[in-house]
Scaffold this active site. Structure first.
Site, mmCIF file in Angstrom:
data_model
loop_
_atom_site.group_PDB
_atom_site.id
_atom_site.type_symbol
_atom_site.label_atom_id
_atom_site.label_comp_id
_atom_site.label_asym_id
_atom_site.label_seq_id
_atom_site.Cartn_x
_atom_site.Cartn_y
_atom_site.Cartn_z
ATOM 1 C CG ASP A 94 -1.891 -1.119 1.311
ATOM 2 O OD1 ASP A 94 -1.677 -2.142 0.629
ATOM 3 O OD2 ASP A 94 -2.870 -1.001 2.068
ATOM 4 C CE LYS A 157 -4.872 1.895 3.200
ATOM 5 N NZ LYS A 157 -3.686 1.194 3.748
ATOM 6 C CE LYS A 187 -6.439 -1.498 3.306
ATOM 7 N NZ LYS A 187 -5.073 -2.006 3.500
#
EC number: 4.1.2.4
Length: 223
Positions: A94, A157, A187
């Site tokens: 991430d 995300k 996400k």
């Protein structure tokens, strides 16, 4: 529990969760406890700081972060951090974008850094791009999502959970999901503390949830 759709069982929601420990004061004992809890809860993955790798987590995906939490790292540093992490067993990375570049409308810079990380890890790991949606206007959220797709990301995300502007919101998740239109995962992460909040985000289009309070959230869903 009346506002929780019946199809959102505890098991179904657990399969969407990255059980997360990114606190700077986390110890190896905390990591071991997080992995044990993640396995007991049946979540999809654990998300840990790269300095805590490698870690044994049978039955779980292992996610980590790059350029975290500010995103103000050189793209080559983010790429090196991501590459080292997957060499130490991470399955997912991430990465935090340079949020300031997005605020300034310099999407070419955002594109270049995501490509740098993508090329550093190749197809050996899934790449999620953290955009800090609470710090961006809608137009920038849309532009960064398109940029992430162009750069070869697998997910966008919402948040690190560390930015003062806030974490995931239903509005941002819905906008991100509409923008990527199923081509990337979405996400939601940051400030998700209840089952009702998690259910709203899933309904808005979240396909993964980043939670540090997974047990508390899952307790609000039916078996």
């Amino acid at each position: 529990m009346a506002d929780i759709p019946l199809e959102l069982t505890r098991r179904a929601v657990a399969a969407l969760i990255d059980h997360t420990l990114l606190a700077p004061e986390a110890t190896p004992a905390d990591v071991a406890a997080t992995v044990d809890e993640a396995r007991a809860l049946g979540v999809f993955a654990v998300c840990l700081s790269p300095s805590m790798l490698p870690v044994r987590a049978p039955g779980l995906a292992v996610a980590t972060v790059a350029g975290f939490p500010s995103g103000k790292h050189h793209a080559l540093v983010k790429g090196a951090e991501a590459r080292l992490a997957i060499e130490q067993g991470a399955d997912e990375v991430d990465m935090v974008i340079d949020v300031g570049a997005a605020v300034a409308g310099d999407y070419d810079a955002v594109l270049a850094e995501i490509i740098t990380v993508r090329e550093a890890i190749g197809d050996r790991a899934l790449l999620k791009v953290i955009i800090e949606s609470a710090a961006l206007p809608d137009a920038a959220i849309v532009a960064v999502c398109h940029t992430a797709r162009r750069a070869g990301a697998d997910f966008v995300k919402t948040s690190t959970g560390f930015h003062p502007a806030g974490g995931a919101s239903v509005h941002a998740v819905r906008l991100m999901a509409e923008t990527v239109n199923g081509k990337l995962g979405v996400k939601a992460s940051g400030g998700i503390r209840t089952a009702a909040a998690a259910a709203e985000l899933i309904a808005a289009g979240a396909t993964r949830l980043g939670l540090s309070r997974s047990r508390e959230v899952l307790a609000g869903f039916p078996e």
